[in-house]
Design a protein around this motif. Structure first.
Motif, short mmCIF file in Angstrom:
data_model
loop_
_atom_site.label_atom_id
_atom_site.label_comp_id
_atom_site.label_asym_id
_atom_site.label_seq_id
_atom_site.Cartn_x
_atom_site.Cartn_y
_atom_site.Cartn_z
N HIS A 103 45.80 14.70 -14.97
CA HIS A 103 44.62 14.93 -14.13
C HIS A 103 44.16 13.63 -13.49
CE1 HIS A 103 44.24 18.94 -15.89
NE2 HIS A 103 43.24 19.17 -15.05
N GLU A 104 44.06 12.59 -14.30
CA GLU A 104 43.54 11.32 -13.79
C GLU A 104 44.45 10.72 -12.71
OE1 GLU A 104 41.33 10.04 -17.99
OE2 GLU A 104 43.25 9.16 -17.44
N GLN A 105 45.75 10.93 -12.82
CA GLN A 105 46.68 10.34 -11.87
C GLN A 105 46.90 11.17 -10.61
OE1 GLN A 105 49.81 9.32 -15.17
NE2 GLN A 105 50.31 8.07 -13.41
N PHE A 106 46.88 12.51 -10.76
CA PHE A 106 47.37 13.34 -9.66
C PHE A 106 46.43 14.43 -9.15
CE2 PHE A 106 51.13 12.00 -12.19
CZ PHE A 106 51.73 11.20 -11.23
N LEU A 107 45.35 14.72 -9.85
CA LEU A 107 44.52 15.85 -9.46
C LEU A 107 43.10 15.40 -9.10
CD1 LEU A 107 45.62 18.54 -12.08
CD2 LEU A 107 46.38 18.29 -9.71
N PRO A 108 42.43 16.12 -8.21
CA PRO A 108 41.08 15.73 -7.81
C PRO A 108 39.99 16.24 -8.76
CG PRO A 108 41.78 17.60 -6.51
CD PRO A 108 42.95 17.22 -7.37
N VAL A 109 40.35 17.13 -9.68
CA VAL A 109 39.37 17.66 -10.62
C VAL A 109 39.45 16.89 -11.94
CG1 VAL A 109 39.35 19.96 -9.62
CG2 VAL A 109 40.97 19.45 -11.44
N ALA A 110 38.32 16.76 -12.60
CA ALA A 110 38.28 16.04 -13.87
C ALA A 110 38.82 16.92 -14.99
CB ALA A 110 36.85 15.62 -14.19
N TYR A 111 39.52 16.31 -15.93
CA TYR A 111 40.01 17.04 -17.09
C TYR A 111 38.83 17.43 -17.98
CZ TYR A 111 42.31 18.06 -21.51
OH TYR A 111 42.72 18.67 -22.67
N GLY A 112 38.93 18.58 -18.59
CA GLY A 112 37.91 19.03 -19.53
C GLY A 112 38.32 20.36 -20.12
N GLY A 113 37.58 20.83 -21.11
CA GLY A 113 37.85 22.13 -21.71
C GLY A 113 38.91 22.07 -22.79
N THR A 114 39.43 23.26 -23.14
CA THR A 114 40.45 23.40 -24.17
C THR A 114 41.64 24.16 -23.60
OG1 THR A 114 38.86 23.36 -25.99
CG2 THR A 114 40.99 24.41 -26.43
N TRP A 115 42.83 23.60 -23.75
CA TRP A 115 44.05 24.15 -23.15
C TRP A 115 45.10 24.55 -24.19
CZ3 TRP A 115 44.10 24.77 -17.85
CH2 TRP A 115 43.03 24.17 -17.17
N PHE A 116 45.04 23.95 -25.37
CA PHE A 116 45.94 24.27 -26.47
C PHE A 116 45.10 24.24 -27.75
CE2 PHE A 116 47.19 20.65 -23.90
CZ PHE A 116 48.36 21.03 -23.23
N LEU A 117 45.47 25.08 -28.69
CA LEU A 117 44.68 25.11 -29.92
C LEU A 117 45.44 25.85 -31.02
CD1 LEU A 117 41.56 24.50 -30.75
CD2 LEU A 117 41.39 26.98 -30.71
N SER A 118 45.37 25.32 -32.22
CA SER A 118 45.86 26.03 -33.40
C SER A 118 44.65 26.69 -34.07
CB SER A 118 46.52 25.06 -34.38
OG SER A 118 46.81 25.71 -35.60
N LEU A 119 44.88 27.87 -34.62
CA LEU A 119 43.78 28.55 -35.32
C LEU A 119 43.30 27.71 -36.50
CD1 LEU A 119 42.02 31.07 -35.42
CD2 LEU A 119 43.78 32.17 -36.83
N LYS A 120 44.21 26.95 -37.08
CA LYS A 120 43.85 26.04 -38.15
C LYS A 120 43.10 24.84 -37.60
CE LYS A 120 45.95 23.13 -41.74
NZ LYS A 120 47.24 22.70 -42.35
N PRO A 121 41.89 24.56 -38.06
CA PRO A 121 41.14 23.41 -37.52
C PRO A 121 41.89 22.10 -37.70
CG PRO A 121 39.72 24.83 -38.82
CD PRO A 121 41.11 25.32 -39.04
#
Length: 396
Positions: A378-396
């Protein structure tokens, strides 16, 4: 008399000073105008320098286009286009297939409309996936090029002949095949059409390096039985059996990293739901539920810019609580995870590949952080800021 001569001399001095002030002001104004003209000319240079080139698209078709293209209609892969051509290139886009972005990835669309001027007002030419695509709308926009995914090209039907007769060049790209060759070719192809070859080459080399690294790590893993993975689309909630994938999308990614994709043995079509009894009988080692930011899907696993870890886990947990699922190896060992569905078939899908591989081979990928990789992209190639959750294991 002396007083008169002194007054006349004073008036002459004042007049001279005024003239000098006027000249200086005129010079400054001229310089500003010249600078503005030069800046304006520089902004138009890609248009002024456009020249015909012949490109070979992913289908092996030779297509003559003006490069850098000045008037573009874009049928899909909007975020890839942005990364390769740069956000300012959207000033040269005159039409899009809106459903493929605003409808399929509403959360992403919302973010991009905040940073790309005029995006939400671009003419909609319809979508090949739902048979709303209109060759007439495309032709009316007088584009230099129409960029389509392969599946969009295959669905054109009679519209292909209409576009050809009107002299609209169609360039076909393909990230959907999920092969290294097609990803690299498509990236370089968009770069050539948009006059962004250097940026495209940087992205192509980055993608190849990341995929090569994933495969090298897997090759060093101990040789054991391939882990069994069940994949399901988590769009309609745990009460509905979502699609699984055979030979494509998440199914292909699982097999790429050396997993056994259950759908490969039980589906005859590229996608569709698996019988719940099959899943219980197969007893998978891992479960991948694809989530996203779909519009009007309140039971979906929520991922993307507007999500967070707590929301993602809360919407993923009901899948692990399905009838019979608490006894599955994947659930007992807390090997249930989710990935944003939109990361599949993209230039960022190497981060999803990293995440899947990390679940299957944790020791080999202990130092790999897919979320940090996606942030850097995101920082190198996209105009929108990175944020949120994109990958996650059910195990904390």
């Amino acid at each position: 008399m002396a007083l008169f001569r002194l007054a006349r001399h004073a008036r002459a001095l004042c007049a001279g000073a005024a003239r000098r002030t006027f000249v200086r002001a005129t010079l400054r104004a001229t310089l500003r105008a010249t600078a503005s003209a030069l800046i304006g000319t520089a902004a138009l240079l890609p248009t002024a320098w456009a020249k015909p080139i012949t490109v070979t698209d992913v289908l092996g078709r030779q297509v003559q286009v003006e490069s850098p293209a000045r008037r573009v209609v874009l049928g899909f892969h909007f975020e890839e286009f942005t990364a390769i051509a740069g956000a300012p290139a959207w000033s040269r886009v005159v039409g899009i297939s809106r459903t493929g972005w605003a409808g399929w990835r509403a959360g992403n669309w919302a973010r991009y409309t905040e940073v790309i001027p005029g995006l939400k007002d671009l003419p909609d030419v319809g979508f090949t996936d739902d048979s709303s695509f209109s060759a007439e709308k495309v032709i009316a926009l007088r584009p230099d090029v129409l960029i389509l995914p392969e599946w969009g090209w295959n669905a054109l039907g009679p519209a292909a002949a209409q576009l050809q007769a009107a002299g609209v060049p169609v360039v076909v790209v393909d990230y959907n095949a999920q092969t290294l060759e097609r990803h690299l070719a498509s990236t370089r192809l968009i770069g050539s059409v948009m006059g962004a070859t250097a940026r495209a080459e940087t992205l192509a080399r980055l993608y190849q390096a990341k995929v090569d690294d994933v495969m090298a790590r897997i090759a060093r893993a101990p040789k054991t039985a391939a882990p069994k993975v069940y994949v399901e689309l988590g769009r309609d909630g745990a009460g509905t059996i979502g699609n699984s994938y055979q030979g494509t999308m998440w199914g292909r990614m699982v097999t790429t990293v050396g997993g056994q994709n259950l759908a490969d043995r039980h589906l005859k079509s590229p996608w569709g739901p698996l019988n719940p009894e099959v899943v219980l009988a197969e007893n998978p080692d891992h479960v991948l539920i694809a989530g996203s930011s779909w519009a009007n899907r309140p039971q979906a696993v929520r991922l993307g810019y507007a999500s967070d870890d707590a929301t993602a886990r809360a919407t993923l947990r009901p899948y692990a609580e399905r009838a019979g699922w608490p006894g599955l190896t994947a659930v007992r060992r807390q090997q249930v995870f989710t990935i944003d569905h939109g990361l599949c078939r993209t230039l960022t899908d190497y981060t999803a590949l990293q995440f899947i591989a990390k679940q299957l081979y944790p020791a080999q990928f202990a130092d790999v952080d897919p979320a940090a990789e996606l942030r850097r992209y995101h920082e190198q190639f996209l105009p929108v800021a990175y944020g949120g959750t994109w990958f996650l294991s059910l195990k904390p």
